[in-house]
Design a protein around this motif. Structure first.
Motif, mmCIF file in Angstrom:
data_model
loop_
_atom_site.group_PDB
_atom_site.id
_atom_site.type_symbol
_atom_site.label_atom_id
_atom_site.label_comp_id
_atom_site.label_asym_id
_atom_site.label_seq_id
_atom_site.Cartn_x
_atom_site.Cartn_y
_atom_site.Cartn_z
ATOM 1 N N CYS A 4 -3.406 12.908 -14.072
ATOM 2 C CA CYS A 4 -3.484 11.730 -13.225
ATOM 3 C C CYS A 4 -2.871 10.482 -13.769
ATOM 4 O O CYS A 4 -2.015 9.674 -12.989
ATOM 5 C CB CYS A 4 -4.994 11.481 -12.770
ATOM 6 N N GLY A 5 -3.225 10.427 -15.095
ATOM 7 C CA GLY A 5 -2.709 9.195 -15.722
ATOM 8 C C GLY A 5 -1.097 9.248 -15.716
ATOM 9 O O GLY A 5 -0.432 8.177 -15.522
ATOM 10 N N GLN A 11 0.819 -1.147 -0.159
ATOM 11 C CA GLN A 11 -0.001 0.179 0.184
ATOM 12 C C GLN A 11 0.926 1.291 -0.123
ATOM 13 O O GLN A 11 1.784 1.389 0.914
ATOM 14 C CB GLN A 11 -0.878 0.025 1.243
ATOM 15 N N MET A 12 0.660 2.049 -0.773
ATOM 16 C CA MET A 12 1.073 3.597 -0.976
ATOM 17 C C MET A 12 0.827 4.561 0.120
ATOM 18 O O MET A 12 -0.360 5.117 -0.368
ATOM 19 C CB MET A 12 1.221 3.963 -2.476
ATOM 20 N N ILE A 13 1.354 4.487 1.281
ATOM 21 C CA ILE A 13 0.907 5.386 2.101
ATOM 22 C C ILE A 13 1.674 6.672 2.297
ATOM 23 O O ILE A 13 2.863 6.682 2.048
ATOM 24 C CB ILE A 13 0.642 5.016 3.432
ATOM 25 N N LYS A 14 1.011 7.658 2.807
ATOM 26 C CA LYS A 14 1.996 8.824 3.102
ATOM 27 C C LYS A 14 2.744 8.726 4.342
ATOM 28 O O LYS A 14 2.232 8.612 5.469
ATOM 29 C CB LYS A 14 1.328 10.133 3.179
ATOM 30 N N ARG A 27 -3.177 8.271 -3.635
ATOM 31 C CA ARG A 27 -3.853 9.325 -3.720
ATOM 32 C C ARG A 27 -3.214 10.484 -4.406
ATOM 33 O O ARG A 27 -3.748 11.633 -4.742
ATOM 34 C CB ARG A 27 -4.244 9.958 -2.348
ATOM 35 N N PHE A 28 -2.486 10.221 -5.281
ATOM 36 C CA PHE A 28 -1.537 11.127 -6.110
ATOM 37 C C PHE A 28 -2.640 11.858 -7.125
ATOM 38 O O PHE A 28 -2.688 12.814 -7.424
ATOM 39 C CB PHE A 28 -0.407 10.593 -6.885
ATOM 40 N N ARG A 55 7.402 11.161 -7.001
ATOM 41 C CA ARG A 55 6.750 10.353 -6.087
ATOM 42 C C ARG A 55 6.986 10.143 -4.962
ATOM 43 O O ARG A 55 6.148 10.330 -3.871
ATOM 44 C CB ARG A 55 6.203 8.951 -6.881
ATOM 45 N N MET A 56 8.316 9.787 -4.765
ATOM 46 C CA MET A 56 8.963 9.528 -3.127
ATOM 47 C C MET A 56 8.705 11.030 -2.491
ATOM 48 O O MET A 56 8.282 10.822 -1.284
ATOM 49 C CB MET A 56 10.238 9.401 -3.439
ATOM 50 N N ALA A 57 9.000 11.931 -2.839
ATOM 51 C CA ALA A 57 8.816 13.263 -2.227
ATOM 52 C C ALA A 57 7.458 13.441 -1.877
ATOM 53 O O ALA A 57 7.218 14.316 -0.758
ATOM 54 C CB ALA A 57 9.070 14.370 -3.107
#
Lengths: 313, 83
Positions: free
Chosen positions: B49-50, A184-187, B15-16, A259-261
């Motif tokens: 978003c894509g 899961q990608m969480i913050k 959620r990006f 994305r990591m930031a």
């Protein structure tokens, strides 16, 4: 389908042989393939030394020696469809990182100054000479189809061979490795870049959320994501995603650091600089191809010089 | 009419897309921890978003395609050959 079997040649150029093993990894499914395919030249399965004419030719590995160049040209001549099979064939692969050093440096390190052996001779007989650079095979011959992956998962090998034989479009997606990952990608609240020596990351959550560099979001899924699902961050072995290859302002390091930031408390520029300093690792699989090498944002020589300058100081 | 589809199996719940959408066309389902298309009528087809989606889970159809003034031609010629 006609009764006559489709003839298949395969050959390996400069690679580890893993792609050929992946072919055999079709397991029982290889029997299904053999129903309609006759394997001729194939270094791991048959003892055919010459190159009989064939409908499909699979080439693995990149061009690094005179032998590789010769084999690629003969295969092109004898086969109607050439598939560049595996990351080395498509992008130059791991040994593409040899671009960062000259041929002399590499020979010297491997045969003269290797820390684990005591030989002191550079071989000059029996083996063909090392070319100046690693070349993906599409710069030597015309390639009809590309199947990246290190090696491509048998799921994709079967799908592509089956679609070729049946004459239909392959059912493959252009998802990234994240699309198959279970994390899961969480913050998260990571404040610095970490690696597996510092801590064992929580297997429920994304590596990026925990401050570990993972190239999954910038890598094409031709593997079904075994590494991130088993506790190892993605190293990008199947090469970059389509959007990185086609968009000039997107790059592996900008995609991952962006994305990591967003997922951590680490500044984007810190991640980007870290990835530039470790560029030989982050770009290991794809740097030999012009698709990445010619990108205006890709300055590997400068990054390496910066790092080595710091070490020497 | 724009159609937008998020493949649930590929969504990692980051959620990006929800954060980046300029018109709030997407929302986040807390129960399933997945992004969902809330009001596709609001979508302006910017494709942000894509592009930000780490897994490439979002697909658009029926949007106006803007011709890109710079493409990597070397690669684009090869793109349709990818298996």
């Amino acid at each position: 389908m006609s009764d006559e079997k489709i003839r298949l040649n395969t050959d390996w150029l400069c690679d580890c042989g893993g792609c050929h093993v992946a072919l055999v990894d079709l397991h029982e499914k290889i029997l299904q393939v053999l129903d309609s395919v006759e394997i001729q030249h194939c270094p791991v399965l048959t003892d055919v030394k010459d190159y009989p004419p064939a409908r499909i030719g699979i080439l693995t590995g990149s061009v690094r020696t005179e032998h590789d160049r010769h084999a690629a040209l003969v295969m092109r001549e004898k086969c109607e469809i050439i598939i560049a099979f595996g990351t080395c064939a498509v992008y130059g692969g791991l040994h593409g990182a040899g671009l960062a050093h000259s041929r002399e440096e590499i020979m010297e390190h491997v045969y003269r100054r290797s820390p684990t052996t005591k030989t002191d001779t550079i071989p000059d007989a029996e083996v063909s000479e090392l070319a100046k650079m690693v070349t993906p095979i599409d710069e030597v011959i015309d390639v009809d189809l590309y199947l990246p992956g290190c090696p491509p998962h048998p799921h994709f090998i079967f799908e592509s061979l089956a679609s070729l034989i049946e004459g239909r479009e392959p059912r493959v997606t252009q998802d990234s490795v994240c699309g198959r990952c279970k994390r899961q990608m969480i913050k998260g609240d990571a404040r610095e870049i970490r690696n597996t020596l510092d801590e064992v990351p929580d297997e429920r959550f994304c590596f990026l959320s925990q401050g570990h560099i993972c190239l999954g979001s910038a890598t094409l899924d031709r593997c079904l994501a075994p590494c991130p699902n088993h506790g190892i961050a993605c190293t990008g072995c199947a090469g970059p995603t389509m959007q990185i290859l086609t968009e000039p302002y997107l790059d592996i390091r900008t995609e991952v650091s962006d994305r990591m930031a967003r997922l951590t408390a680490i500044d984007e520029d810190i991640i980007k600089t870290y990835m530039e300093k470790t560029a030989k690792t982050q770009y290991a699989y794809a740097m030999a191809t012009k698709m990445i090498g010619n990108k205006p944002t890709f300055l590997i020589k400068k990054w390496i010089a910066d790092v080595e300058g710091q070490i020497n100081e | 009419m724009i159609h937008m589809k998020i493949r649930d199996a590929a969504c990692r719940g980051c959620r990006f897309c929800v954060d980046i959408c300029p018109t709030d066309a997407l929302s986040f389902d807390e129960a399933t921890q997945k992004a969902v298309v809330e009001t596709v009528e609001d979508c302006i087809g910017c494709l942000s978003c894509g592009f930000i989606c780490p897994s490439g889970a979002i697909r658009h159809e029926g949007h106006h395609v803007v011709k890109n003034f710079y493409r990597n031609l070397y690669f684009s010629r090869r793109m349709e050959k990818f298996l």
